[in-house]
Design an enzyme around this catalytic site. Sequence first.
Site, PDB file in Angstrom:
ATOM      1  N   THR A  15       0.815  -1.220   0.000  1.00  0.00           N
ATOM      2  CA  THR A  15       0.000   0.000   0.000  1.00  0.00           C
ATOM      3  C   THR A  15       0.849   1.271   0.000  1.00  0.00           C
ATOM      4  O   THR A  15       0.316   2.373  -0.069  1.00  0.00           O
ATOM      5  CB  THR A  15      -0.897   0.024   1.254  1.00  0.00           C
ATOM      6  OG1 THR A  15      -0.048  -0.224   2.386  1.00  0.00           O
ATOM      7  CG2 THR A  15      -1.982  -1.032   1.187  1.00  0.00           C
ATOM      8  N   ALA A  17       4.065   3.987  -1.241  1.00  0.00           N
ATOM      9  CA  ALA A  17       4.352   4.669  -2.511  1.00  0.00           C
ATOM     10  C   ALA A  17       5.076   3.730  -3.473  1.00  0.00           C
ATOM     11  O   ALA A  17       4.743   3.668  -4.664  1.00  0.00           O
ATOM     12  CB  ALA A  17       5.199   5.911  -2.239  1.00  0.00           C
ATOM     13  N   VAL A  18       6.056   2.966  -2.980  1.00  0.00           N
ATOM     14  CA  VAL A  18       6.819   2.066  -3.848  1.00  0.00           C
ATOM     15  C   VAL A  18       6.003   0.810  -4.156  1.00  0.00           C
ATOM     16  O   VAL A  18       5.973   0.332  -5.296  1.00  0.00           O
ATOM     17  CB  VAL A  18       8.178   1.702  -3.208  1.00  0.00           C
ATOM     18  CG1 VAL A  18       8.902   0.637  -4.024  1.00  0.00           C
ATOM     19  CG2 VAL A  18       9.051   2.947  -3.068  1.00  0.00           C
ATOM     20  N   ARG A 103      21.926  -4.057   2.207  1.00  0.00           N
ATOM     21  CA  ARG A 103      22.655  -3.684   0.986  1.00  0.00           C
ATOM     22  C   ARG A 103      24.164  -3.902   1.060  1.00  0.00           C
ATOM     23  O   ARG A 103      24.784  -4.293   0.086  1.00  0.00           O
ATOM     24  CB  ARG A 103      22.386  -2.212   0.644  1.00  0.00           C
ATOM     25  CG  ARG A 103      21.009  -1.980   0.083  1.00  0.00           C
ATOM     26  CD  ARG A 103      20.861  -0.512  -0.298  1.00  0.00           C
ATOM     27  NE  ARG A 103      19.478  -0.191  -0.570  1.00  0.00           N
ATOM     28  CZ  ARG A 103      18.924   0.981  -0.290  1.00  0.00           C
ATOM     29  NH1 ARG A 103      19.633   1.954   0.278  1.00  0.00           N
ATOM     30  NH2 ARG A 103      17.660   1.199  -0.579  1.00  0.00           N
ATOM     31  N   CYS A 132      17.916   4.855  -4.136  1.00  0.00           N
ATOM     32  CA  CYS A 132      17.396   5.511  -5.343  1.00  0.00           C
ATOM     33  C   CYS A 132      18.385   6.494  -5.970  1.00  0.00           C
ATOM     34  O   CYS A 132      18.569   6.507  -7.196  1.00  0.00           O
ATOM     35  CB  CYS A 132      16.085   6.214  -5.020  1.00  0.00           C
ATOM     36  SG  CYS A 132      16.164   7.207  -3.526  1.00  0.00           S
ATOM     37  N   SER A 162       9.046  11.660  -2.558  1.00  0.00           N
ATOM     38  CA  SER A 162       8.650  10.248  -2.607  1.00  0.00           C
ATOM     39  C   SER A 162       9.622   9.322  -1.890  1.00  0.00           C
ATOM     40  O   SER A 162       9.212   8.274  -1.378  1.00  0.00           O
ATOM     41  CB  SER A 162       8.486   9.802  -4.060  1.00  0.00           C
ATOM     42  OG  SER A 162       9.678  10.038  -4.775  1.00  0.00           O
ATOM     43  N   ARG A 239      17.026  17.755  -0.317  1.00  0.00           N
ATOM     44  CA  ARG A 239      15.627  17.572  -0.736  1.00  0.00           C
ATOM     45  C   ARG A 239      15.050  18.869  -1.295  1.00  0.00           C
ATOM     46  O   ARG A 239      15.308  19.948  -0.766  1.00  0.00           O
ATOM     47  CB  ARG A 239      14.776  17.117   0.449  1.00  0.00           C
ATOM     48  CG  ARG A 239      14.665  15.633   0.458  1.00  0.00           C
ATOM     49  CD  ARG A 239      13.387  15.128   1.041  1.00  0.00           C
ATOM     50  NE  ARG A 239      13.689  13.877   1.706  1.00  0.00           N
ATOM     51  CZ  ARG A 239      13.807  12.704   1.090  1.00  0.00           C
ATOM     52  NH1 ARG A 239      13.636  12.602  -0.219  1.00  0.00           N
ATOM     53  NH2 ARG A 239      14.099  11.628   1.779  1.00  0.00           N
ATOM     54  N   HIS A 246      13.897  12.434  -8.780  1.00  0.00           N
ATOM     55  CA  HIS A 246      15.141  13.035  -8.286  1.00  0.00           C
ATOM     56  C   HIS A 246      15.953  13.584  -9.469  1.00  0.00           C
ATOM     57  O   HIS A 246      16.003  12.968 -10.532  1.00  0.00           O
ATOM     58  CB  HIS A 246      16.041  11.979  -7.636  1.00  0.00           C
ATOM     59  CG  HIS A 246      15.562  11.445  -6.325  1.00  0.00           C
ATOM     60  ND1 HIS A 246      14.469  11.911  -5.647  1.00  0.00           N
ATOM     61  CD2 HIS A 246      16.109  10.459  -5.538  1.00  0.00           C
ATOM     62  CE1 HIS A 246      14.335  11.224  -4.513  1.00  0.00           C
ATOM     63  NE2 HIS A 246      15.307  10.343  -4.425  1.00  0.00           N
ATOM     64  N   GLN A 321      12.053   8.461  -8.958  1.00  0.00           N
ATOM     65  CA  GLN A 321      12.528   7.790  -7.740  1.00  0.00           C
ATOM     66  C   GLN A 321      11.726   6.539  -7.450  1.00  0.00           C
ATOM     67  O   GLN A 321      12.268   5.536  -6.983  1.00  0.00           O
ATOM     68  CB  GLN A 321      12.439   8.784  -6.568  1.00  0.00           C
ATOM     69  CG  GLN A 321      13.038   8.311  -5.261  1.00  0.00           C
ATOM     70  CD  GLN A 321      12.082   7.478  -4.431  1.00  0.00           C
ATOM     71  OE1 GLN A 321      10.864   7.676  -4.495  1.00  0.00           O
ATOM     72  NE2 GLN A 321      12.619   6.558  -3.654  1.00  0.00           N
TER      73      GLN A 321
HETATM   74  P1  A2P Z   1       0.251   0.578   5.660  1.00  0.00           P
HETATM   75  O1  A2P Z   1      -0.229   1.314   4.432  1.00  0.00           O
HETATM   76  O2  A2P Z   1      -0.725  -0.426   6.130  1.00  0.00           O
HETATM   77  O3  A2P Z   1       0.758   1.492   6.745  1.00  0.00           O
HETATM   78  P2  A2P Z   1       5.568   4.251   2.453  1.00  0.00           P
HETATM   79  O4  A2P Z   1       7.004   3.910   2.113  1.00  0.00           O
HETATM   80  O5  A2P Z   1       4.839   4.906   1.345  1.00  0.00           O
HETATM   81  O6  A2P Z   1       5.496   4.996   3.750  1.00  0.00           O
HETATM   82  O7  A2P Z   1       4.842   2.845   2.686  1.00  0.00           O
HETATM   83  C1  A2P Z   1       5.227   1.959   3.682  1.00  0.00           C
HETATM   84  C2  A2P Z   1       4.562   0.598   3.466  1.00  0.00           C
HETATM   85  O8  A2P Z   1       4.985  -0.261   4.516  1.00  0.00           O
HETATM   86  C3  A2P Z   1       3.052   0.630   3.501  1.00  0.00           C
HETATM   87  O9  A2P Z   1       2.541  -0.356   2.646  1.00  0.00           O
HETATM   88  C4  A2P Z   1       2.783   0.272   4.942  1.00  0.00           C
HETATM   89  O10 A2P Z   1       1.509  -0.314   5.177  1.00  0.00           O
HETATM   90  C5  A2P Z   1       3.839  -0.769   5.194  1.00  0.00           C
HETATM   91  N1  A2P Z   1       4.107  -0.909   6.624  1.00  0.00           N
HETATM   92  C6  A2P Z   1       4.462   0.043   7.491  1.00  0.00           C
HETATM   93  N2  A2P Z   1       4.578  -0.477   8.744  1.00  0.00           N
HETATM   94  C7  A2P Z   1       4.274  -1.791   8.646  1.00  0.00           C
HETATM   95  C8  A2P Z   1       4.195  -2.875   9.568  1.00  0.00           C
HETATM   96  N3  A2P Z   1       4.464  -2.719  10.859  1.00  0.00           N
HETATM   97  N4  A2P Z   1       3.834  -4.094   9.100  1.00  0.00           N
HETATM   98  C9  A2P Z   1       3.550  -4.274   7.797  1.00  0.00           C
HETATM   99  N5  A2P Z   1       3.606  -3.283   6.869  1.00  0.00           N
HETATM  100  C10 A2P Z   1       3.958  -2.068   7.284  1.00  0.00           C
END
Ligand code: A2P
Length: 339
Positions: A15, A17-18, A103, A132, A162, A239, A246, A321
């Site tokens: 869910t 951004a990536v 990495r 990135c 991002s 930034r 980027h 990015q």
């Molecule tokens: P969620 O959308 O449920 O918070 P971004 O890099 O855009 O901040 O996205 C981070 C991603 O990592 C999202 O899909 C987020 O899910 C997920 N995430 C963050 N914390 C956890 C966690 N404790 N367990 C599983 N997924 C996580």
Amino acid sequence: MSAISNPVVAIAGATGAVGVEMLKCLEERNFPVSKLKLLASARSAGKTMKFRGEEIAVEELTEESFEGVDIAFFSAGGGISRKFAEAVKRAGAVMIDNSSAFRMDPDVPLVVPEINPEAAADHKGIIANPNCSTIIAITPLWPIHKKNRITRIIAATYQAASGAGQAAMDELEEATRAHLSGEPFEQKIIPHPYPFNVFSHNSDIDPENGYNEEELKMVKETKKIFADPEIRVTATCVRVPVLRAHCEAIDFECEKPISVAEVKEILSTAPGVKVVDDREKNYFPMPKDASGEDDILVGRIRQDISDPSGKSVSIFVAGDQLLKGAALNAVQIGELLVK
Ligand code: A2P
């Protein structure tokens, strides 16, 4: 390494951004997915996301999520990657990790498919996706390095929101709206006023040498990916209030003299790169043009007049990015594993 056919694929952080871009890349590139699992935090469990016309429910990421999975893309932060690496290994899946967690681990290949695809074959269950800013700088530099070894790179980045995740992109938009209407706005993700501002990258500073983490990633990761520990790299990472692409001003010095014409010639056929270099129209790489593009745009290709030896060239690049800097590169790594 035997190729995986019709893999069951998981995206941890689907869910984010990536993650969203990973889903799109898998679909657009016709990745041979037999089944897709979308994993995120408990907050997102039950939400649905579309893949090949089908609504797939997001599940909470747990230790059991990887049963039956062949390839697990991770983009949920380094802590989550570390926490679930064992579970992925136990399930016999390969982790393709977008975080910085592994990495620099000598047992983990760090791969840009246009540069070192062969490194992926040596994986022991984890393959890391580089930072990135590193990917965006070195994808165009590699074909030059192969022809005329680059001995030194000096880079200055102009990095989008991002890289700090979806919440940072949302915050940039909301803070800009508030700024324009003269309303107060409290930023929670980005630590400095973001609209109409520029600030040093929001990663920790090494108290010894004054470099921030992002800069040191560019230094160390370039050496590892080029398999050239001698290459000298320095960077200043900053930034800018841009959403998802980027830019980087890069000066590089080669072993032997190199002309602008040679650099253009090399880049004109380089994979993953597009030359945008119109001096007459003053039209060069811009985040607006790079956003949504797979290729890294390269322009401002000019001899560095401060180096009379003719060995140094300056360029300006822009790359998405979320795509080549993250999701696209990860999916390309996945493509190296499948048949
Ligand atoms: P969620 O959308 O449920 O918070 P971004 O890099 O855009 O901040 O996205 C981070 C991603 O990592 C999202 O899909 C987020 O899910 C997920 N995430 C963050 N914390 C956890 C966690 N404790 N367990 C599983 N997924 C996580």
